[in-house]
Design an enzyme around this catalytic site. Structure first.
Site, PDB file in Angstrom:
ATOM      1  N   SER A 107       0.771  -1.104   0.262  1.00 40.00           N
ATOM      2  CA  SER A 107      -0.016   0.235  -0.366  1.00 40.00           C
ATOM      3  C   SER A 107       0.861   1.083  -0.085  1.00 40.00           C
ATOM      4  O   SER A 107       1.658   1.428   0.766  1.00 40.00           O
ATOM      5  CB  SER A 107      -0.850  -0.056   1.105  1.00 40.00           C
ATOM      6  OG  SER A 107      -1.643   1.013   1.268  1.00 40.00           O
ATOM      7  N   GLY A 108       0.625   2.303  -0.983  1.00 45.49           N
ATOM      8  CA  GLY A 108       1.229   3.696  -0.959  1.00 45.49           C
ATOM      9  C   GLY A 108       2.556   3.207  -1.792  1.00 45.49           C
ATOM     10  O   GLY A 108       3.370   4.349  -1.877  1.00 45.49           O
ATOM     11  N   THR A 112      -1.478   2.694  -8.107  1.00 41.02           N
ATOM     12  CA  THR A 112      -2.629   3.336  -8.784  1.00 41.02           C
ATOM     13  C   THR A 112      -2.009   4.247  -9.775  1.00 41.02           C
ATOM     14  O   THR A 112      -2.454   4.596 -10.844  1.00 41.02           O
ATOM     15  CB  THR A 112      -3.576   3.900  -7.834  1.00 41.02           C
ATOM     16  OG1 THR A 112      -4.098   2.794  -6.939  1.00 41.02           O
ATOM     17  CG2 THR A 112      -4.678   4.551  -8.432  1.00 41.02           C
ATOM     18  N   ASN A 157      -1.268   5.591   3.062  1.00 41.36           N
ATOM     19  CA  ASN A 157      -1.544   6.216   1.844  1.00 41.36           C
ATOM     20  C   ASN A 157      -2.483   7.140   1.968  1.00 41.36           C
ATOM     21  O   ASN A 157      -3.571   6.684   2.305  1.00 41.36           O
ATOM     22  CB  ASN A 157      -1.550   5.176   0.758  1.00 41.36           C
ATOM     23  CG  ASN A 157      -1.665   5.491  -0.525  1.00 41.36           C
ATOM     24  OD1 ASN A 157      -1.665   6.812  -0.757  1.00 41.36           O
ATOM     25  ND2 ASN A 157      -1.764   4.774  -1.607  1.00 41.36           N
ATOM     26  N   SER A 160      -5.459   5.491  -0.725  1.00 40.52           N
ATOM     27  CA  SER A 160      -5.304   4.178  -0.988  1.00 40.52           C
ATOM     28  C   SER A 160      -6.636   3.520  -1.455  1.00 40.52           C
ATOM     29  O   SER A 160      -7.480   3.786  -1.213  1.00 40.52           O
ATOM     30  CB  SER A 160      -4.915   3.535   0.587  1.00 40.52           C
ATOM     31  OG  SER A 160      -4.753   2.045   0.440  1.00 40.52           O
ATOM     32  N   SER A 161      -6.163   2.574  -2.305  1.00 39.54           N
ATOM     33  CA  SER A 161      -7.292   2.092  -2.978  1.00 39.54           C
ATOM     34  C   SER A 161      -7.916   0.943  -2.219  1.00 39.54           C
ATOM     35  O   SER A 161      -6.797   0.052  -1.634  1.00 39.54           O
ATOM     36  CB  SER A 161      -6.970   1.053  -4.239  1.00 39.54           C
ATOM     37  OG  SER A 161      -5.914   1.897  -4.983  1.00 39.54           O
ATOM     38  N   GLY A 387      -2.400  -3.325  -2.120  1.00 36.88           N
ATOM     39  CA  GLY A 387      -1.040  -4.102  -1.859  1.00 36.88           C
ATOM     40  C   GLY A 387      -1.035  -5.342  -0.938  1.00 36.88           C
ATOM     41  O   GLY A 387      -1.780  -5.089  -0.023  1.00 36.88           O
ATOM     42  N   GLU A 389      -0.662  -6.422   2.694  1.00 39.75           N
ATOM     43  CA  GLU A 389      -0.755  -5.776   3.988  1.00 39.75           C
ATOM     44  C   GLU A 389      -0.517  -6.436   5.337  1.00 39.75           C
ATOM     45  O   GLU A 389      -1.044  -7.437   5.412  1.00 39.75           O
ATOM     46  CB  GLU A 389      -2.208  -5.095   3.894  1.00 39.75           C
ATOM     47  CG  GLU A 389      -2.671  -3.923   2.970  1.00 39.75           C
ATOM     48  CD  GLU A 389      -3.944  -3.367   3.158  1.00 39.75           C
ATOM     49  OE1 GLU A 389      -4.809  -4.038   3.749  1.00 39.75           O
ATOM     50  OE2 GLU A 389      -4.336  -2.398   2.334  1.00 39.75           O
TER      51      GLU A 389
HETATM   52  N1  LIG Z   1       5.157   8.357  -9.984  1.00 36.66           N
HETATM   53  C1  LIG Z   1       5.124   8.772  -9.009  1.00 36.66           C
HETATM   54  N2  LIG Z   1       5.352  10.096  -9.020  1.00 36.66           N
HETATM   55  C2  LIG Z   1       4.838  11.002  -7.933  1.00 36.66           C
HETATM   56  N3  LIG Z   1       4.424  10.585  -6.885  1.00 36.66           N
HETATM   57  C3  LIG Z   1       3.819   9.313  -6.974  1.00 36.66           C
HETATM   58  C4  LIG Z   1       4.228   8.477  -8.017  1.00 36.66           C
HETATM   59  N4  LIG Z   1       3.751   7.335  -7.518  1.00 36.66           N
HETATM   60  C5  LIG Z   1       2.853   7.360  -6.454  1.00 36.66           C
HETATM   61  N5  LIG Z   1       3.175   8.708  -6.102  1.00 36.66           N
HETATM   62  C6  LIG Z   1       2.432   9.150  -4.738  1.00 36.66           C
HETATM   63  O1  LIG Z   1       2.253   8.221  -3.733  1.00 36.66           O
HETATM   64  C7  LIG Z   1       1.069   8.022  -3.422  1.00 36.66           C
HETATM   65  C8  LIG Z   1       0.531   6.716  -3.287  1.00 36.66           C
HETATM   66  O2  LIG Z   1       0.720   6.089  -4.371  1.00 36.66           O
HETATM   67  P1  LIG Z   1      -0.445   5.219  -5.100  1.00 36.66           P
HETATM   68  O3  LIG Z   1      -2.153   5.658  -4.403  1.00 36.66           O
HETATM   69  O4  LIG Z   1      -0.355   4.836  -6.572  1.00 36.66           O
HETATM   70  O5  LIG Z   1      -0.204   3.907  -4.006  1.00 36.66           O
HETATM   71  P2  LIG Z   1      -0.819   2.280  -4.090  1.00 36.66           P
HETATM   72  O6  LIG Z   1       0.220   1.588  -4.512  1.00 36.66           O
HETATM   73  O7  LIG Z   1      -2.120   2.303  -5.250  1.00 36.66           O
HETATM   74  O8  LIG Z   1      -1.595   2.230  -2.796  1.00 36.66           O
HETATM   75  P3  LIG Z   1      -2.604   1.298  -2.434  1.00 36.66           P
HETATM   76  O9  LIG Z   1      -2.286  -0.275  -2.500  1.00 36.66           O
HETATM   77  O10 LIG Z   1      -2.923   1.711  -0.968  1.00 36.66           O
HETATM   78  O11 LIG Z   1      -3.701   1.854  -3.279  1.00 36.66           O
HETATM   79  C9  LIG Z   1       0.234   8.873  -4.424  1.00 36.66           C
HETATM   80  O12 LIG Z   1      -0.701   9.436  -3.982  1.00 36.66           O
HETATM   81  C10 LIG Z   1       1.135  10.012  -5.291  1.00 36.66           C
HETATM   82  O13 LIG Z   1       1.448  11.276  -4.120  1.00 36.66           O
HETATM   83 MG   LIG Z   2      -3.893   2.335  -5.239  1.00 37.08          MG
END
Ligand SMILES: Nc1ncnc2c1ncn2[C@@H]1O[C@H](COP(=O)(O)OP(=O)(O)OP(=O)(O)O)[C@@H](O)[C@H]1O
Ligand SMILES: [Mg+2]
Length: 1079
Positions: A107-108, A112, A157, A160-161, A387, A389
Site C-alpha cells: 500500500s502506498g 494506482t 497512503n 489508498s485503493s 497491495g 498488507e
Molecule cells: N510516479 C509517481 N510520481 C509522483 N508521485 C507518486 C508516484 N507514484 C506514487 N506517487 C505518490 O504516492 C502516493 C501513493 O501512490 P498510490 O496511490 O499509487 O499507491 P498504491 O500503491 O496504489 O497504494 P494502495 O495499495 O494503498 O492503493 C500517490 O498519491 C502519490 O502522491
Molecule cells: Mg492504489
C-alpha cells in the site's frame, strides 16, 4: 539520421539489475538507492520494471517524454514506465498479442499512479479522432469516479485503493481504443462504519460535504459539518494536499464525461447521504414483558430523513431494526432484536448499501465504456490491486487481500519462468533448470478445496449449531497443524506453545512476503456477510429506482431460502477467473516499492526497501533471469553497438548481422562458454563479458573520438589555411589594382596641370597680342576722331561762340525750375490753415519765389477752408473776427473767450414762460440775453439784472420779476469802456443830453463781456445811420452816475486776495476793482 542509443549509455548505477556485478542483496539495494538519489525511480530486471515511489512530481511524464519513448525499443533508453507501456502497446498492435500489465507492491508504493501513467501513455500514443478521443476520455475519467468511491486515506497512503481493480482496454486491429471492461474486487466495506485511528472513510463522503453547493446539501438533508456524522472519523477529516471540494467538482465532471445522467448522479448522492444518515440512527433498549430487551430507535428524525431520501416507509424500516423474521420450512418466526443486534443490523445495512452502490457504479461505468463494435478485440488488461498488507491487527480483509497478492506472486513466478523458458526454446538455446521459491504451497494452504483455510471457513459458516470464530480457529488448528506455513499457539506442534508473540485467538501465516498474524474475530461474520432479510425487503420496497436494483433479493416474489455464497467463496472464484484471464495474456510487470514510511520524498529507508525487495522476490527474479544468460540482444543492435571493436566490421559490415556478430566475437577472443548464438539474439552469460565489451567500446569510442578530432582539426586548419591563401590572393590583386589606379590618377592629374599651364600661357600670349592689336586700332580711331573733331571744330567754332552760352543757361535754368516745381508738388504741406510747415528752398536764387508760393498756397488753402462755411457759421466767425480786432492783445480776458462760442441767448428767453412778458415787451429780435451784475456805486457790490440786446435797444430787467428796469435805445449809447485785464466789468456810456442819460451810465459786469461788446460794436457798425460805437479799453475810466462822475480804477490784485474780482468803493469819486493777476 536517427541516433541509436542504449540503456547502457550514461547509466547511473546499472539500469538493468541483471547486469549487477557482483549480485548481492547489498549491491542490489545500493544500486536502487544510488538511482533513487539521482531521481532515477525506474530500474529494470530484464523486462520487469521496478518503480520507487518518489512522493513528489518529477518532470519525467511530459509530452516530450512520451514522444521520446514512442516507438523505441525497450533497452534503447533509460528505464521508464513508458518504455514498458510502449513495448506492451506495440506488441499488442503489431503482433496481435493480448497484454496484461500487472502492478504489484504494498500500500502506498505507487500502483494506482503507475496504472494511470500506463493508461495515459497508451491514450497519448494510440490513434486519434473524435470518436477515439471520446472513448479515451471516458476510459481515463472512470478513474476519478472509482477513486472517489473506492479510495480512502489510510495511515500508509492518503489515496489508498480499498478495492481491487482490473481493467481490460479493448483495441481494434489498428490499435485504436474501442472501449473497456472494469472488474472490481472486494471493496473494504467495513471502512464505511468504522475506520482505524488516523484514517478516513471513503473520499466521497468528505468530498460531498465540502464540495456540494448549499442547495444540493439541503436537498440531501445534509449539513456541511463533518462532525455531525457518526460514520466519519474526526481525527483526520482533512488531509493536507487533498482538496476535497475541488475533487468533488472533478468527480462530477468525470461522471458527466463517462455518461452518467443528472438523475443518476442525484440518486448516487442520495444513497451516499442515506449512509451518513443511517450512521446517526441510535437505539435504546425497551424492556419487554418476557424480561428481554427490545431495541427502539432513539431519535427518529434521522431515520425519517433517511426514509425520505430513499423513499422507504419509516415504519417498515423501524420495525426491521426491532425484529427479525426467520423463515424455516415455510414457517415465519419473528424474533426481537436487542440494542447490539440493532446496531449490527444498521451497520450491515450501511455496508451493504455502500458496497452494492460501488458495484453498481462499476457496472454503470462498464455500460458506458463497453466496446460497441462486435469485431474481435485486442485486449490490454491493467491490474491495480490492493497491495500486500501487514497491520498490527489483521482481519478477514487483510487475509483476503494477502491471498490475492499471494496468487499474483505465483502467477508472476510462473509466467516469468515460463517466458524465460519460452525465449530459450524460441532462440534454440539449451534450458538449464533454475531453483526458486514457489509459493504455490501457500496458495494451496488458503484455497485448497478440501482443507484450505477458505474452504474450512465456509464449512464452519454453513455448519448447523453454534458457530463462532473460536470454533473456526479450532478447526484450523486441527486441519492445518502440519502445514509448514501455518502457525498457531493451540497447534499441537510444540514449536509455538511458548511463542508469546502469537496470541491464542490468532493464527499466523508465513506468506511469501512475510509472516502475518490474523485475529480470527469477525472472520465468520464477514465471511457470512449477512443482511437480515427484513432489511433487504424494506430496501426493495423503497420508492427509489436505484435502491430497488441494489437489493433484488428483497423481492418477496423471489424468496430464496438458499444461503447466498460467502464472501470468501466469491472472492476465491473471482481471483480464479482473474488468474485464468491473466494467464492467457502476455504479462508485463511493474513492481512498486515504497522508499519510506513517511510519505516523504528523498528518503530511502534501506530496511523497508530491503523487506520489499525480499518479499517481492526481486533477487530471485534477477537470479532466474541470469540463471542461463544474463544479457541478450538482437544481432542488429548488437552489431551496431560494437562494430567499431573489429576492423572487419568497422565502419560497415556487409552481410547478415549474425555473421558480423560472430566475426566480432571471434576477433575479440571472447571465450565460447561466455555466450551463445540464438536465432535472432546473442545471449551473454555473465554481465562481466558485457561490461568487457562496453569497456572496449568506451576505449574504442575514445580512440575514435581522438581520431575524429584529429581529422577534424586537420581539416579545419587546412580549410582555414586555404581560406587565408585565397583571401591573400584576392587582397593582393585588389591592392595592386588600387595602386595602379592611384598612380594613373596622379599621372593624369600632372598631365592635366602641365597641359593647362601650357594652354594658359599660349592663351595669355595670344591675348596680349590681340590686346596690342586692339589698342593700336583704337589709337588709330581716336587719333582719327580727334583729327576730325579738330577739323570740324575749327570749321564751326565761329557759330558756337555766338549762341551756345545763353542756350545752355536757359536750358539749365529750365531744368532746375522743373525739378523745383515737381519737388514742391510732391512735398506740399497739409491743407490745414494752421499748418506752418513749408519745404525748404533748394537754391537761394529762388528765395522770393519760394516765399511767394508759400503765401499763395496759404491763401488758397484758407480760401478752400472758408468756402466750406455756411452763412450762420460765417456770421459767427465774423463776430469772432470782430472780437479779435477789438480785443486781441488789448484785453487780458480775450484769449479765454476765443474758445467760447457766442451763444447769444443764454436765458432761452422765448421758451422760458417766466420771461414771456419781457420778451413781448421787446418787439425786435433779441440778439443777446444774459444775466449781468449791475454795480452799485454806493458799495461796489453787484445786483443781478437781465440784460437783453436787440438791434435797437438794450433792456435791463429785474431778474426775478422780469420787470424792465431800464431800456436804452442804441443810438443813445456813446461808448463802451472796459479794462485791459481779465475782469468782466464794462461801462455803457450814454450820450449826454439823450433821453436815457438822465439816469446816468451803467456799470455792469458780465461773464460774456467780449460777446456783449462785440455784438454792440457790430450792431452799431452795421447801422448805416449811426456812427461806429467807440470801444474804450483802459484801466481807468469815468462813469456818470446821475450827477456825479466816478472814476473806476482797475488794479492787479495781490496774491493774498481771493481769486475773484472784487469791487470796492474807495471814496465818493473812486471805485477800485482788483483783478487777480492772470495765471
Ligand atoms: N510516479 C509517481 N510520481 C509522483 N508521485 C507518486 C508516484 N507514484 C506514487 N506517487 C505518490 O504516492 C502516493 C501513493 O501512490 P498510490 O496511490 O499509487 O499507491 P498504491 O500503491 O496504489 O497504494 P494502495 O495499495 O494503498 O492503493 C500517490 O498519491 C502519490 O502522491
Ligand atoms: Mg492504489
Amino acid at each position: 539520421m536517427e541516433v541509436k542509443t542504449s540503456l547502457l549509455d550514461n547509466m547511473i548505477g546499472v539500469g538493468d539489475m541483471v547486469l549487477l556485478e557482483p549480485l548481492s542483496e547489498d549491491s542490489f539495494l545500493e544500486n536502487l538507492k544510488k538511482r533513487f538519489d539521482h531521481n532515477e525511480i525506474y530500474t529494470y530486471i530484464g523486462s520487469v520494471v521496478i518503480s520507487l515511489n518518489p512522493y513528489r512530481s518529477l518532470p519525467i511524464y511530459t509530452p516530450d517524454k512520451v514522444e521520446e519513448y514512442r516507438n523505441r525499443n525497450f533497452y534503447e533508453l533509460s528505464p521508464h514506465i513508458y518504455a514498458l507501456a510502449d513495448e506492451a502497446y506495440r506488441s499488442l498492435r503489431d503482433q496481435d498479442k493480448d497484454q496484461c500489465i500487472l502492478i504489484t507492491g504494498e500500500s502506498g508504493a505507487g500502483k494506482t499512479e503507475a496504472s494511470k501513467l500506463v493508461m495515459s501513455y497508451v491514450a497519448a500514443v494510440c490513434g486519434k479522432g473524435q470518436e477515439v478521443n471520446k472513448v479515451k476520455e471516458q476510459l481515463l475519467q472512470s478513474n476519478p469516479v472509482l477513486e472517489a468511491f473506492g479510495n480512502a486515506k489510510t495511515v500508509r497512503n492518503d489515496n489508498s485503493s480499498r478495492f481491487g481493480k482490473y481493467m481490460d482496454i479493448e483495441f481494434d486491429f489498428k490499435g485504436d481504443p474501442l472501449g473497456g471492461v472494469i472488474s472490481n474486487y472486494l471493496l473494504e466495506k467495513s471502512r464505511v462504519v468504522k475506520q482505524p485511528r488516523g484514517e478516513r472513510n471513503f473520499h466521497i463522503f468528505y468530498q460531498l460535504l465540502s464540495g456540494a453547493s448549499d442547495d444540493t446539501l439541503k436537498k440531501l438533508k445534509l449539513e456541511r459539518d463533518v462532525s455531525k456524522y457518526n460514520y466519519l472519523s474526526l481525527d483526520s477529516a482533512t488531509v493536507s494536499g487533498l482538496d476535497d471540494a475541488a475533487n468533488f467538482r472533478t468527480v462530477r465532471n468525470a461522471m458527466q464525461i463517462v455518461g452518467f445522467m443528472e438523475d443518476e448522479m442525484q440518486s448516487v448522492l442520495e444513497l451516499v447521504a442515506a449512509v451518513l444518515k443511517l450512521g446517526n440512527i441510535d437505539f435504546k433498549p425497551e424492556s419487554r414483558c418476557n424480561g428481554m430487551d427490545e431495541s427502539r430507535v432513539k431519535d427518529k428524525n434521522d431515520l425519517k430523513e433517511m426514509c425520505e431520501l430513499l423513499g422507504t416507509e419509516q415504519s417498515v424500516l423501524e420495525r426491521a431494526f426491532s425484529y427479525r423474521t426467520v423463515e424455516a420450512k415455510m414457517e415465519k418466526v419473528s424474533t426481537t432484536l436487542n440494542v447490539a443486534q440493532a446496531y449490527y443490523a444498521r451497520d450491515a445495512l450501511a455496508k451493504n448499501l455502500y458496497s452494492r452502490l460501488f458495484s453498481w457504479l462499476v457496472t454503470r461505468i462498464n455500460e458506458s465504456i463497453k466496446a460497441q463494435a462486435k469485431t474481435r478485440h485486442k485486449v490490454m488488461g491493467v491490474l491495480d490491486i490492493y497491495g500486500f498488507e501487514i497491520f498490527e491487527d489483521n482481519s478477514f480483509e487483510q487475509f483476503i487481500i494477502n491471498y490475492c497478492n499471494e496468487k499474483l506472486q505465483q502467477i508472476f513466478i510462473e509466467l516469468t519462468l515460463r517466458e524465460e523458458q519460452e525465449e530459450y526454446v524460441r532462440e534454440g538455446i539449451e534450458w538449464t533448470n533454475i531453483e526458486y521459491f514457489n509459493n504455490a504451497v501457500i496458495c494451496d494452504l488458503i484455497e485448497n478445496n478440501q482443507n484450505g483455510i477458505l474452504a474450512m471457513l465456509d464449512e464452519e459458516c454453513l455448519r448447523p449449531g453454534t458457530v463462532t470464530d473460536e470454533t473456526f480457529l479450532d478447526k484450523l488448528n486441527t486441519i492445518c497443524a502440519e502445514h509448514q506455513h501455518f502457525e498457531s499457539r493451540l497447534n499441537k506442534n510444540s514449536k509455538f506453545l511458548n511463542d508469546h508473540s502469537l496470541p491464542h485467538n490468532c493464527f499466523r501465516i508465513q506468506h511469501y512476503a512475510g509472516k502475518v498474524l490474523y485475529r480470527v474475530e469477525g472472520f465468520v461474520d464477514k465471511n457470512n456477510d449477512l443482511l437480515y432479510r427484513d432489511l433487504s425487503q424494506a430496501m426493495y420496497k423503497a420508492n427509489h429506482s436505484l435502491i430497488k436494483q441494489l437489493f433484488p433479493e428483497g423481492n418477496p416474489a423471489k424468496v430464496n431460502l438458499k444461503r447466498p455464497p460467502t464472501a470468501g467463496f466469491q472472492f476465491k472464484a473471482s481471483v480464479g477467473t482473474l488468474m485464468g484471464n491473466l494467464q492467457t495474456k502476455n504479462p508485463n510487470y511493474i513492481r512498486c516499492i515504497k522508499p519510506n514510511d513517511k510519505k516523504a520524498s528523498h528518503i530511502f529507508t534501506e530496511s523497508l526497501v530491503c523487506h520489499q525487495v525480499r518479499y517481492l522476490g526481486l533477487m530471485e527474479n534477477v537470479r532466474v533471469r541470469r540463471a542461463g544468460y544474463a544479457f541478450r540482444q538482437a544481432y542488429e543492435p548488437c552489431l551496431e553497438r560494437y562494430k567499431m571493436l573489429c576492423k572487419s566490421t568497422w565502419p560497415h559490415w556487409k552481410g547478415p548481422a549474425r555473421n558480423g556478430v560472430e566475426v566480432l566475437m571471434t576477433d575479440l577472443q571472447v571465450p565460447a562458454e561466455e555466450f551463445a548464438y540464438g536465432r535472432s539474439k546473442i545471449f551473454i552469460r555473465n554481465p562481466r563479458t558485457l561490461f568487457f565489451l562496453e569497456e572496449k567500446r568506451k576505449q574504442c569510442l575514445e580512440d575514435l573520438a581522438t581520431l575524429i578530432q584529429k581529422i577534424y582539426r586537420g581539416w579545419k586548419c587546412r580549410s582555414h589555411f586555404l581560406l587565408l591563401k585565397k583571401s591573400q590572393i584576392v587582397v593582393a590583386s585588389w591592392y595592386r589594382r588600387y595602386a595602379q589606379q592611384k598612380k594613373y590618377q596622379q599621372v593624369k592629374h600632372a598631365t592635366t596641370v602641365v597641359q593647362s599651364y601650357t594652354r594658359g600661357w599660349q592663351a595669355r600670349k595670344l591675348l596680349r597680342e590681340l590686346k596690342y592689336q586692339k589698342k593700336c586700332e583704337e589709337a588709330v580711331t581716336t587719333i582719327a576722331a580727334f583729327w576730325h573733331g579738330t577739323q570740324v571744330r575749327r570749321e564751326y567754332r565761329k557759330f558756337f561762340r555766338a549762341n551756345a552760352g545763353k542756350k545752355i543757361y536757359n536750358f539749365t535754368i529750365q531744368r532746375i525750375m522743373q525739378k523745383y516745381f515737381l519737388g514742391l508738388k510732391s512735398n506740399l504741406p497739409s491743407m490745414s490753415p494752421v499748418d506752418k510747415s513749408w519745404p525748404s528752398r533748394p537754391y537761394s536764387f529762388l528765395d522770393g519765389v519760394h516765399a511767394e508760393l508759400r503765401r499763395i498756397f496759404h491763401l488758397w488753402r484758407c480760401k478752400k477752408y472758408r468756402s466750406q462755411f455756411t452763412e450762420e457759421k460765417k456770421a459767427v466767425y465774423e463776430e469772432k473776427l470782430e472780437a479779435s480786432e477789438l480785443f486781441k492783445d488789448k484785453k487780458a480776458l480775450y484769449p479765454s473767450s476765443v474758445s467760447q462760442p457766442f451763444k447769444g441767448d443764454y436765458l432761452e428767453i422765448s421758451k422760458n414762460p417766466k420771461y414771456q412778458k419781457l420778451s413781448s415787451a421787446v418787439d425786435e429780435k433779441i440778439l443777446l440775453a444774459d444775466v449781468v451784475n449791475k454795480i452799485n456805486r454806493a458799495n461796489g457790490k453787484g445786483s443781478p439784472r437781465l440784460f437783453l440786446l436787440s438791434k435797437k435797444s438794450i433792456i435791463l430787467a429785474d431778474q426775478k420779476t422780469g420787470q424792465v428796469k431800464a431800456s436804452v435805445p442804441l443810438p443813445d449809447l456813446a461808448s463802451v469802456s472796459t479794462s485791459t485785464q481779465s475782469d468782466g466789468f464794462f461801462a455803457l456810456k450814454l450820450k449826454e443830453g439823450s433821453g436815457s442819460a438822465v439816469k446816468g451810465d451803467f456799470l455792469l459786469s458780465s461773464d460774456h463781456l467780449i460777446e456783449i461788446i462785440t455784438k454792440l460794436h457790430r450792431i452799431s457798425s452795421m447801422a448805416a445811420d449811426r456812427e461806429k460805437l467807440n470801444v474804450n479799453i483802459s484801466d481807468e475810466f469815468l462813469v456818470q452816475f446821475k450827477q456825479d462822475k466816478v472814476c473806476v480804477k482797475f488794479i492787479q490784485g495781490s496774491p493774498k486776495n481771493s481769486n475773484s474780482v472784487s469791487c470796492k468803493r474807495k471814496n465818493n469819486r473812486l471805485l477800485e476793482v482788483s483783478v487777480p493777476s492772470s495765471p
